[in-house]
Design a protein around this motif. Structure first.
Motif, mmCIF file in Angstrom:
data_model
loop_
_atom_site.group_PDB
_atom_site.id
_atom_site.type_symbol
_atom_site.label_atom_id
_atom_site.label_comp_id
_atom_site.label_asym_id
_atom_site.label_seq_id
_atom_site.Cartn_x
_atom_site.Cartn_y
_atom_site.Cartn_z
ATOM 1 N N PRO A 137 0.835 -1.212 0.000
ATOM 2 C CA PRO A 137 0.000 0.000 0.000
ATOM 3 C C PRO A 137 0.869 1.262 0.000
ATOM 4 C CG PRO A 137 0.078 -0.914 2.209
ATOM 5 C CD PRO A 137 0.822 -1.893 1.315
ATOM 6 N N TRP A 138 1.446 1.561 -1.138
ATOM 7 C CA TRP A 138 2.362 2.698 -1.250
ATOM 8 C C TRP A 138 1.632 4.001 -0.936
ATOM 9 C CZ3 TRP A 138 7.143 1.188 -1.444
ATOM 10 C CH2 TRP A 138 7.470 -0.018 -2.074
ATOM 11 N N LEU A 160 6.353 5.505 -0.173
ATOM 12 C CA LEU A 160 6.828 4.880 1.053
ATOM 13 C C LEU A 160 5.832 3.868 1.597
ATOM 14 C CD1 LEU A 160 7.940 8.194 2.805
ATOM 15 C CD2 LEU A 160 9.445 6.598 1.620
ATOM 16 N N ALA A 161 6.369 2.923 2.376
ATOM 17 C CA ALA A 161 5.560 2.015 3.192
ATOM 18 C C ALA A 161 6.422 1.612 4.382
ATOM 19 C CB ALA A 161 5.124 0.789 2.403
ATOM 20 N N PHE A 162 5.792 1.346 5.520
ATOM 21 C CA PHE A 162 6.547 0.981 6.710
ATOM 22 C C PHE A 162 5.848 -0.155 7.434
ATOM 23 C CE2 PHE A 162 7.641 1.450 11.251
ATOM 24 C CZ PHE A 162 9.022 1.290 11.146
ATOM 25 N N TYR A 163 6.638 -1.160 7.823
ATOM 26 C CA TYR A 163 6.138 -2.317 8.556
ATOM 27 C C TYR A 163 6.822 -2.332 9.921
ATOM 28 C CZ TYR A 163 4.069 -3.635 4.156
ATOM 29 O OH TYR A 163 3.320 -3.621 2.999
ATOM 30 N N ALA A 164 6.052 -2.012 10.952
ATOM 31 C CA ALA A 164 6.578 -1.924 12.307
ATOM 32 C C ALA A 164 6.796 -3.322 12.884
ATOM 33 C CB ALA A 164 5.611 -1.131 13.184
ATOM 34 N N GLU A 165 7.448 -3.347 14.032
ATOM 35 C CA GLU A 165 7.680 -4.613 14.714
ATOM 36 C C GLU A 165 6.346 -5.311 14.956
ATOM 37 O OE1 GLU A 165 9.796 -6.232 18.826
ATOM 38 O OE2 GLU A 165 10.010 -4.126 18.208
ATOM 39 N N ALA A 205 10.759 -3.004 8.820
ATOM 40 C CA ALA A 205 11.089 -2.944 7.388
ATOM 41 C C ALA A 205 10.457 -1.684 6.796
ATOM 42 C CB ALA A 205 10.587 -4.183 6.648
ATOM 43 N N GLY A 206 11.284 -0.806 6.286
ATOM 44 C CA GLY A 206 10.814 0.368 5.566
ATOM 45 C C GLY A 206 11.023 0.168 4.075
ATOM 46 N N LEU A 207 10.021 0.471 3.275
ATOM 47 C CA LEU A 207 10.116 0.284 1.830
ATOM 48 C C LEU A 207 10.015 1.633 1.132
ATOM 49 C CD1 LEU A 207 9.231 -2.588 2.888
ATOM 50 C CD2 LEU A 207 8.154 -2.918 0.654
ATOM 51 N N CYS A 208 10.852 1.826 0.126
ATOM 52 C CA CYS A 208 10.812 3.029 -0.715
ATOM 53 C C CYS A 208 10.684 2.604 -2.172
ATOM 54 C CB CYS A 208 12.085 3.861 -0.559
ATOM 55 S SG CYS A 208 12.322 4.568 1.073
ATOM 56 N N ARG A 240 10.282 5.744 -8.483
ATOM 57 C CA ARG A 240 9.524 5.472 -9.697
ATOM 58 C C ARG A 240 10.334 5.707 -10.961
ATOM 59 N NH1 ARG A 240 5.064 9.324 -7.191
ATOM 60 N NH2 ARG A 240 7.066 10.182 -6.479
ATOM 61 N N ASP A 241 11.218 6.689 -10.939
ATOM 62 C CA ASP A 241 12.075 7.000 -12.076
ATOM 63 C C ASP A 241 13.238 7.842 -11.560
ATOM 64 O OD1 ASP A 241 11.094 9.672 -11.795
ATOM 65 O OD2 ASP A 241 9.479 9.265 -13.211
ATOM 66 N N GLY A 242 14.021 8.407 -12.483
ATOM 67 C CA GLY A 242 15.207 9.148 -12.089
ATOM 68 C C GLY A 242 14.937 10.424 -11.335
ATOM 69 N N ARG A 243 13.692 10.878 -11.325
ATOM 70 C CA ARG A 243 13.362 12.091 -10.568
ATOM 71 C C ARG A 243 13.176 11.808 -9.088
ATOM 72 N NH1 ARG A 243 8.353 13.672 -14.293
ATOM 73 N NH2 ARG A 243 8.173 11.395 -14.065
ATOM 74 N N ASP A 244 12.938 10.568 -8.726
ATOM 75 C CA ASP A 244 12.800 10.214 -7.314
ATOM 76 C C ASP A 244 14.180 10.030 -6.691
ATOM 77 O OD1 ASP A 244 10.093 10.384 -7.349
ATOM 78 O OD2 ASP A 244 9.716 8.231 -7.273
#
Length: 205
Positions: free
Chosen positions: A54-55, A73-78, A109-112, A115-119
């Motif tokens: 779920p970005w 971003l997405a973040f999965y806590a303990e 776990a943090g997810l990023c 999307r392209d070179g601008r990010d």
């Protein structure tokens, strides 16, 4: 558009042994372990994460204005369920290999999604919480199109560049979060999407 690596292994086997990671000792008590192609099936994992996570977009205060964070971003806590069993396998392998040296398991776990070179992500260290005062580890798994991850000493100095994607792993340890900085710079070259997964111990962001 994302292009899968011709070397990607989709047989469903687990991560490669971490004993083959290459450790580089940096200044001020910092170090990195790098293992290219650590996770087999990484390109298939990228496609699954792209659609199942779920970005979310974020906005942050920057000086006197609010700006868009240039990545999703997405973040999965303990205790949260990770979005794919392959990430459970990756975390278990990291915990098993680094347990004695780290003294604790990876918890979040943090997810990023770039999307392209601008990010991008600006120069920083993970110094929210214990990372500001204690040695720790941050393990980053990269899937998708390779992007440059840069490292430099805090305050400036020689920059180290790693091209990470397609299941590559980098672990930053020792004093790295306090005494070094890392960044994913913008690029004008054609760049497909990349997802990074950052495994961290409790109390490190």
């Amino acid at each position: 558009m994302f292009q899968a690596s011709l070397l990607d292994d989709t047989d469903g086997s687990g991560p490669r042994p971490l004993s083959s990671a290459r450790r580089t000792r940096l200044a001020h008590g910092a170090w990195t372990d790098v293992l290219p192609g650590w996770l087999p099936g990484a390109d298939a994992l990228f496609e699954r994460l792209l659609t199942s996570v779920p970005w979310r977009a974020e906005r942050r205060h920057m000086y006197d204005r609010v700006v868009d964070v240039p990545r999703l971003l997405a973040f999965y806590a303990e205790g949260d369920e990770l979005p794919d069993p392959a990430l459970d396998d990756a975390k278990a392998a990291l915990d098993d290999h680094y347990a004695d040296e780290l003294g604790e398991p990876f918890r979040t776990a943090g997810l990023c999604l770039y999307r392209d070179g601008r990010d991008s992500v600006a120069w920083h260290g993970d110094r929210i919480g214990r990372g500001a005062t204690h040695d720790t580890m941050v393990a980053i798994l990269s899937v998708g199109t390779p992007r440059s991850l840069l490292l430099r000493p805090r305050g400036g100095g020689r920059t180290i560049r790693h091209e990470l994607g397609h299941g590559d792993l980098i672990v930053m340890g020792g004093s790295c979060q306090r005494t070094w900085e890392h960044a994913i710079p913008k690029t004008t070259r054609t760049a497909g999407p990349r997802i990074s997964v950052q495994f961290r111990p409790r109390g490190v962001r």
